[in-house]
Design a protein around this motif. Structure first.
Motif, PDB file in Angstrom:
ATOM      1  N   ASP A 114      -1.361  -1.732   6.561  1.00  0.00           N
ATOM      2  CA  ASP A 114      -0.995  -1.885   5.158  1.00  0.00           C
ATOM      3  C   ASP A 114       0.506  -1.686   5.014  1.00  0.00           C
ATOM      4  O   ASP A 114       1.086  -0.791   5.647  1.00  0.00           O
ATOM      5  N   SER A 115       1.131  -2.478   4.191  1.00  0.00           N
ATOM      6  CA  SER A 115       2.566  -2.350   3.976  1.00  0.00           C
ATOM      7  C   SER A 115       2.899  -0.952   3.455  1.00  0.00           C
ATOM      8  O   SER A 115       2.259  -0.445   2.534  1.00  0.00           O
ATOM      9  N   SER A 166       0.468  -3.634  -5.040  1.00  0.00           N
ATOM     10  CA  SER A 166       0.710  -5.073  -5.154  1.00  0.00           C
ATOM     11  C   SER A 166       2.112  -5.396  -5.639  1.00  0.00           C
ATOM     12  O   SER A 166       2.632  -6.483  -5.384  1.00  0.00           O
ATOM     13  N   ALA A 167       2.746  -4.413  -6.290  1.00  0.00           N
ATOM     14  CA  ALA A 167       4.115  -4.617  -6.779  1.00  0.00           C
ATOM     15  C   ALA A 167       5.154  -4.203  -5.740  1.00  0.00           C
ATOM     16  O   ALA A 167       6.356  -4.260  -5.997  1.00  0.00           O
ATOM     17  N   GLY A 168       4.684  -3.778  -4.569  1.00  0.00           N
ATOM     18  CA  GLY A 168       5.606  -3.373  -3.509  1.00  0.00           C
ATOM     19  C   GLY A 168       6.110  -1.954  -3.648  1.00  0.00           C
ATOM     20  O   GLY A 168       7.025  -1.543  -2.920  1.00  0.00           O
ATOM     21  N   LYS A 169       5.516  -1.176  -4.540  1.00  0.00           N
ATOM     22  CA  LYS A 169       5.922   0.223  -4.730  1.00  0.00           C
ATOM     23  C   LYS A 169       5.013   1.136  -3.919  1.00  0.00           C
ATOM     24  O   LYS A 169       3.789   0.983  -3.923  1.00  0.00           O
TER      25      LYS A 169
END
Length: 635
Positions: A318-319, A372-375
């Motif tokens: 996962d990122s 999903s927002a990259g946070k």
């Protein structure tokens, strides 16, 4: 009390602003319980509360009442201090920072000539007096190169210098699609040689978790000043096992080769539940049996658990997936320090704080991944690269809380009995644990070393699991001595009982010195202790790397001098016109560095003392700030 800090608003704000989804009824209820207790307690202020808030910023603020006696970290200037601000090595003569192995060898040769003893330090991650000496400290700070990947004696290894931080090494290995497996400590800052010397460990139920077990070679400057590369191929078994976890007593490690494996991913799940699962028959074993990596945190007052269970997986990562610790933003450190310090005086308050911290971790688990927002957000499930799951950044403890780390290992076969005893002890003594509860990690017992606390011997049987019980205890400042002793006794009795009643062993980089004195008295390591002594006799009979910690642990050096300085004859003449047997003895008499010359005073003409009458003047290598060395002149 509320004239000092509005505790309730600060705690609520802390919970909200550090986690955007802070809507936990349990957390708010716990915070309200803390605030109500504070409001209903008329005599709240604990001794030393002002010092608790000011001590730890490296400024000796006398107007706050700080002194070297009550705030040693700020006011006692010593050459070496443990990373947690607990141990101060006041007798160290100087700290030297070599840049390569040859310079280390020169320092060792010079220390022998000058009559000094030696210890080695990386990041001072050992919290007891093992780091101290009355002589010279060699820092591995600049021995920080990763030399590369090598096939060595049929095994794939990474060749690395002593002072490389573990986090830097595991990140470098990741770039080469490699890993140290589960033998990774939670703290990234610890150096490679320091971790090896103390048998530092991670946690695994199935695979090697002790860094020392991965050592395939060690290059060391020995106590006679020679550089030797040791491996299992050229070293007898007992000496090799001693070298792999050497306690800094056998020489200066300058580089090692560590066995590596292919990088892997871990699917990590954090769960929260009541403690009843822990207290069933074989409860701890059953909790972790399906995990490759496991940690269990028990909060005895709330009768609750937090479990971290990770399994190797082929899933993509996962990122942003990584482990984290509970960190306190600067804005909230002072009010939280206030509450923690008051909890050291008032056990009921400490128990309420334990509840707050548990419910905060439920709300913000110590695991992150990107949304999903990259946070990056807290989560209970994530898949990440092994090194990002198994270790994390450690905050500067001194700016938050001074603390002692107690860690004792026992065979997991005794876990049921130990847990029952501890449950009763914590309840009757009203001991609560606001710092991560009682942490349990798991280490396969191996015969690869002599003196790691999870090595084979006595009741520690190869192939079984050891469980380490770790308790973080707040160290209050400003307590009267009797009050301090009463407070510390609760934690000391915890450690003593595990060692005395259950054959437990303390992690040599943690705990206080008396734990190892007790282990020596009880013979906790059996014949392994005797074998290490035999290696000492062979490698360092003169005690060049000896110190008081080693003596407390029960070791002897047949030629060790009791006084600080050896009897080596390396005559120097002080400007006070006194001749000294060696520079160490001159130093003890207050004659420092540039105030003495090589040779006996009778060799000099004091009528015209000074540099102009000397044949030649030169310094040793510029990186070695020893003293001015003077070639003897002809009278």
């Amino acid at each position: 009390m509320n004239k000092h800090f509005p505790i309730l608003p600060f705690l609520i704000l802390f919970c909200i602003f550090t986690h955007e989804e802070a809507r936990s009824f349990e957390l708010k209820q716990s915070v309200n319980e803390v605030d109500n207790w504070i409001r209903e307690t008329p005599k709240l202020l604990c001794p030393g509360i002002g010092l608790a808030l000011s001590c730890g910023n490296k400024l000796c603020e006398e107007f706050e009442g700080e002194s070297w006696k009550n705030c040693a970290y700020d006011c006692l200037k010593t050459p070496l201090v443990s990373y947690n601000g607990e141990t101060f090595c006041a007798d160290v003569q100087r700290v030297l920072i070599p840049e390569n192995a040859n310079q280390v060898r020169e320092i060792v040769h010079q220390a022998i000539l000058d009559g000094y003893r030696i210890r080695v330090s990386g990041k001072a991650h050992t919290i007891n007096s093992q780091i101290c000496t009355d002589g010279i400290v060699i820092s591995t700070e600049k021995l920080n190169s990763i030399m590369g990947i090598e096939a060595y004696q049929g095994k794939l290894t990474v060749h690395v210098e002593a002072g490389v931080p573990m986090g830097e090494l595991t990140s470098w290995l990741h770039e080469h699609d490699l890993s140290l497996g589960y033998a990774i400590m939670a703290a990234k800052t610890m150096t490679v040689a320091g971790a090896v010397a103390t048998g530092a460990h991670g946690s695994s139920t199935k695979d090697t978790a002790t860094i020392s077990s991965l050592v395939e070679s060690i290059t060391m400057i020995t106590p006679d000043g020679e550089m030797v590369e040791y491996s299992s191929a050229n070293t007898d078994e007992d000496m090799w096992r001693a070298l792999r976890a050497n306690l800094g007593m056998l020489g200066v490690v300058v580089d090692v080769r560590l066995r590596v494996r292919k990088q892997f991913n871990l699917r990590t799940v954090i769960s929260f539940e009541k403690e009843k699962a822990l207290f069933r028959k074989n409860g701890l074993k059953n909790l972790i049996e399906k995990c490759d990596h496991a940690r269990v945190h028990w909060f005895p007052k709330g009768e609750t658990l937090m479990q971290v269970c990770a399994k190797e997986t082929n899933r993509p990562v996962d990122s942003g997936a990584e482990s984290t610790l509970v960190t306190i933003p600067a804005l909230f450190q002072a009010p939280l320090k206030f509450v923690i310090h008051e909890g050291a005086c008032h056990k009921n308050l400490n128990c309420l704080i334990e509840g707050v911290m548990y419910h905060y971790m439920k709300l913000a688990p110590p695991l992150l991944k990107n949304n999903s927002a990259g946070k990056q957000v807290h989560t209970r499930k994530a898949t990440g690269h092994s090194h990002r799951i198994l270790s994390t950044e450690v905050p500067d403890l001194k700016t938050q809380f001074f603390q002692t780390d107690w860690e004792i290992a026992i065979p997991i076969s005794k876990a049921d009995e130990v847990l029952e005893v501890l449950r009763d002890y914590f309840k009757t003594q009203k001991i609560c644990l606001p710092f991560l509860g009682l942490s349990m990690r798991f280490v396969p017992i191996e015969d690869t070393t002599l003196l790691t606390h999870t090595s084979t011997g006595k009741e520690f049987r190869e192939g079984e699991l050891a469980v380490t019980f770790e308790l973080i205890a707040y160290n209050p400042v400003g307590f009267p001595s009797e009050m301090e002793a009463r407070y510390q006794k609760s934690f000391e009795d915890f450690a003593a009982r595990l060692v005395y009643d259950f054959g437990g062993r303390g992690h040599v980089a943690k705990n206080r010195d008396w734990v190892f004195e007790l282990e020596n008295q009880l013979g906790s390591y059996g014949e392994a202790h005797e074998k290490f002594q035999e290696v000492l006799n062979q490698i360092d009979p003169n005690g060049l790397f000896s110190n008081d910690f080693g003596i407390r642990f029960g070791f002897e050096w047949k030629n060790r001098r009791e006084e600080k300085c050896s009897g080596v004859q390396n005559w120097v003449c002080g400007k006070n016109q006194m001749t000294y047997q060696n520079p160490c003895r001159a130093n003890l008499d207050g004659v420092k560095k540039h105030d003495y010359f090589q040779g006996k005073c009778e060799e000099y003409d004091f009528k015209s003392w000074g540099l102009l009458n000397l044949a030649s003047v030169h310094r040793k290598s510029s990186w070695l700030p020893e003293k001015v060395w003077i070639l003897r002149h002809t009278l």
